[in-house]
Design a protein around this motif. Structure first.
Motif, short mmCIF file in Angstrom:
data_model
loop_
_atom_site.label_atom_id
_atom_site.label_comp_id
_atom_site.label_asym_id
_atom_site.label_seq_id
_atom_site.Cartn_x
_atom_site.Cartn_y
_atom_site.Cartn_z
N ASP A 168 0.66 -0.83 -0.12
CA ASP A 168 0.11 -0.12 0.15
C ASP A 168 0.96 1.47 -0.29
O ASP A 168 1.62 1.29 1.12
CB ASP A 168 -0.83 -0.29 1.06
CG ASP A 168 -2.27 0.93 1.46
OD1 ASP A 168 -1.91 1.62 0.58
OD2 ASP A 168 -2.95 1.19 1.69
N THR A 169 0.88 2.11 -1.56
CA THR A 169 2.23 3.25 -1.08
C THR A 169 1.17 4.57 -0.82
O THR A 169 1.83 5.46 -0.58
CB THR A 169 2.37 3.41 -2.70
OG1 THR A 169 0.99 3.58 -3.59
CG2 THR A 169 2.85 2.68 -3.57
N GLY A 170 0.31 4.28 0.08
CA GLY A 170 -0.77 5.30 0.61
C GLY A 170 -1.77 5.88 -1.32
O GLY A 170 -2.71 6.30 -0.15
N GLU A 171 -1.98 5.56 -1.56
CA GLU A 171 -2.03 6.39 -3.14
C GLU A 171 -2.46 5.27 -3.55
O GLU A 171 -3.90 5.08 -4.49
CB GLU A 171 -1.68 6.98 -4.03
CG GLU A 171 -0.60 8.77 -3.85
CD GLU A 171 0.21 9.00 -4.64
OE1 GLU A 171 0.18 8.54 -5.79
OE2 GLU A 171 0.80 9.88 -4.16
N GLU A 172 -2.59 4.07 -3.91
CA GLU A 172 -2.73 2.66 -4.69
C GLU A 172 -1.77 1.71 -3.73
O GLU A 172 -1.20 1.17 -2.99
CB GLU A 172 -1.60 2.88 -5.21
CG GLU A 172 -2.29 1.73 -7.13
CD GLU A 172 -2.10 2.74 -8.69
OE1 GLU A 172 -2.97 2.39 -9.09
OE2 GLU A 172 -0.85 3.18 -8.27
N VAL A 173 -2.47 0.17 -3.69
CA VAL A 173 -2.83 -1.11 -3.40
C VAL A 173 -1.93 -1.62 -4.57
O VAL A 173 -2.73 -1.61 -5.14
CB VAL A 173 -3.81 -1.24 -2.36
CG1 VAL A 173 -3.55 -2.69 -2.44
CG2 VAL A 173 -3.97 -0.22 -1.73
N TYR A 174 -1.61 -2.77 -4.31
CA TYR A 174 -1.04 -3.41 -5.34
C TYR A 174 -0.53 -4.86 -5.18
O TYR A 174 0.15 -4.64 -3.78
CB TYR A 174 -0.32 -2.86 -6.76
CG TYR A 174 0.89 -2.49 -6.46
CD1 TYR A 174 1.92 -3.38 -6.31
CD2 TYR A 174 1.32 -1.64 -5.12
CE1 TYR A 174 3.41 -3.20 -5.70
CE2 TYR A 174 2.98 -0.69 -5.49
CZ TYR A 174 4.39 -1.22 -5.49
OH TYR A 174 5.30 -1.36 -5.00
N GLY A 175 -0.39 -5.62 -5.82
CA GLY A 175 -0.32 -6.90 -5.17
C GLY A 175 1.06 -7.63 -5.71
O GLY A 175 1.92 -6.73 -6.61
N HIS A 176 2.24 -8.57 -4.71
CA HIS A 176 3.14 -8.45 -5.56
C HIS A 176 3.61 -10.31 -5.63
O HIS A 176 3.32 -10.93 -4.80
CB HIS A 176 4.39 -7.53 -4.80
CG HIS A 176 5.75 -8.30 -5.01
ND1 HIS A 176 6.48 -7.87 -4.74
CD2 HIS A 176 5.97 -8.74 -6.39
CE1 HIS A 176 8.44 -8.31 -5.48
NE2 HIS A 176 7.33 -8.74 -6.25
N VAL A 177 3.69 -10.76 -6.67
CA VAL A 177 3.78 -12.42 -6.29
C VAL A 177 5.29 -12.72 -6.30
O VAL A 177 6.56 -12.51 -6.91
CB VAL A 177 4.24 -13.11 -7.97
CG1 VAL A 177 3.79 -14.14 -7.85
CG2 VAL A 177 2.35 -12.66 -8.73
N MET A 178 5.73 -13.15 -5.41
CA MET A 178 6.55 -13.28 -5.39
C MET A 178 7.20 -14.88 -5.26
O MET A 178 9.02 -14.35 -5.05
CB MET A 178 6.70 -13.14 -3.17
CG MET A 178 6.47 -12.07 -3.38
SD MET A 178 6.12 -11.34 -0.23
CE MET A 178 5.38 -12.76 -0.21
N ASN A 179 6.36 -15.64 -5.15
CA ASN A 179 7.13 -16.55 -5.85
C ASN A 179 6.16 -17.64 -6.18
O ASN A 179 5.00 -17.77 -5.62
CB ASN A 179 7.68 -17.36 -4.63
CG ASN A 179 8.91 -18.61 -4.75
OD1 ASN A 179 8.96 -19.78 -5.53
ND2 ASN A 179 10.03 -18.51 -3.45
N ALA B 151 -5.99 -4.11 -4.08
CA ALA B 151 -5.31 -4.37 -5.79
C ALA B 151 -5.83 -3.41 -6.59
O ALA B 151 -7.02 -4.16 -7.51
CB ALA B 151 -4.92 -5.34 -5.24
N SER B 152 -5.10 -2.43 -7.10
CA SER B 152 -6.01 -2.16 -8.68
C SER B 152 -4.65 -2.97 -9.34
O SER B 152 -5.29 -2.74 -10.82
CB SER B 152 -4.58 -0.33 -9.18
OG SER B 152 -4.01 -0.47 -8.04
N GLY B 153 -3.77 -3.32 -9.35
CA GLY B 153 -3.17 -4.36 -9.51
C GLY B 153 -1.71 -5.10 -9.53
O GLY B 153 -1.39 -5.12 -7.91
#
Length: 154
Positions: free
Chosen positions: A66-77, A106-108
């Motif tokens: 969460d960057t504060g402006e946008e929430v996004y997911g991260h495929v780590m593994n 998340a937006s992306g």
């Protein structure tokens, strides 16, 4: 491609030894057990295992930022057991993770993939991911990473 229906559920601490064993056969620079335990503790809602009759067929570990402006997911593994590859399990795991990211607002989603791993890049392209930039010497062996992103549109 024939798609094998597997049971996908959230990972549990008891899954970690099998996840580590699968990781070791899947990657040249595998995560260690501590890293998996930390990922599960930090992001229990976005860490999934796929099981087929009790066998670990694959897993996906994701994070949420969460960057504060946008929430996004991260495929780590993401890894699929050799005997289960090319049966739609990676696809099912990524789709399940993406659904969770949507629920979490998340937006992306973004991920990194080795520049040499063209098979994985093509897999992600088919799922709607696009290359956004490269990171030099991202991996332990100094190989570059390709950052890929998928935006959710509603």
């Amino acid at each position: 491609m024939m798609s094998l229906q597997v049971n996908i559920r959230r990972a549990q601490p008891t899954d970690i030894p099998e996840i580590c064993a699968l990781e070791r056969v899947s990657f040249v620079d595998p995560w260690d057990e501590r890293t998996f335990r930390e990922a599960l503790a930090a992001y229990p809602e976005t860490f999934f295992v796929a099981r087929n009759n009790g066998d670990l067929a694959g897993f996906v570990s994701g994070g949420i930022e969460d960057t504060g402006e946008e929430v996004y997911g991260h495929v780590m593994n993401l890894a699929v057991a050799p005997e289960y590859r090319r049966k739609g399990i990676g696809w099912q795991l990524i789709r399940r993770l993406e659904r969770e990211y949507v629920i979490l607002g998340a937006s992306g989603v973004q991920l990194e993939v080795r520049i040499s791993n063209t098979g994985a890049q093509e897999f992600y392209r088919r799922l709607g991911y696009r290359e956004v930039f490269q990171i030099a010497a991202y991996y332990a062996n100094d190989e570059d990473a390709l950052v890929m992103m998928k935006w959710f549109r509603f």
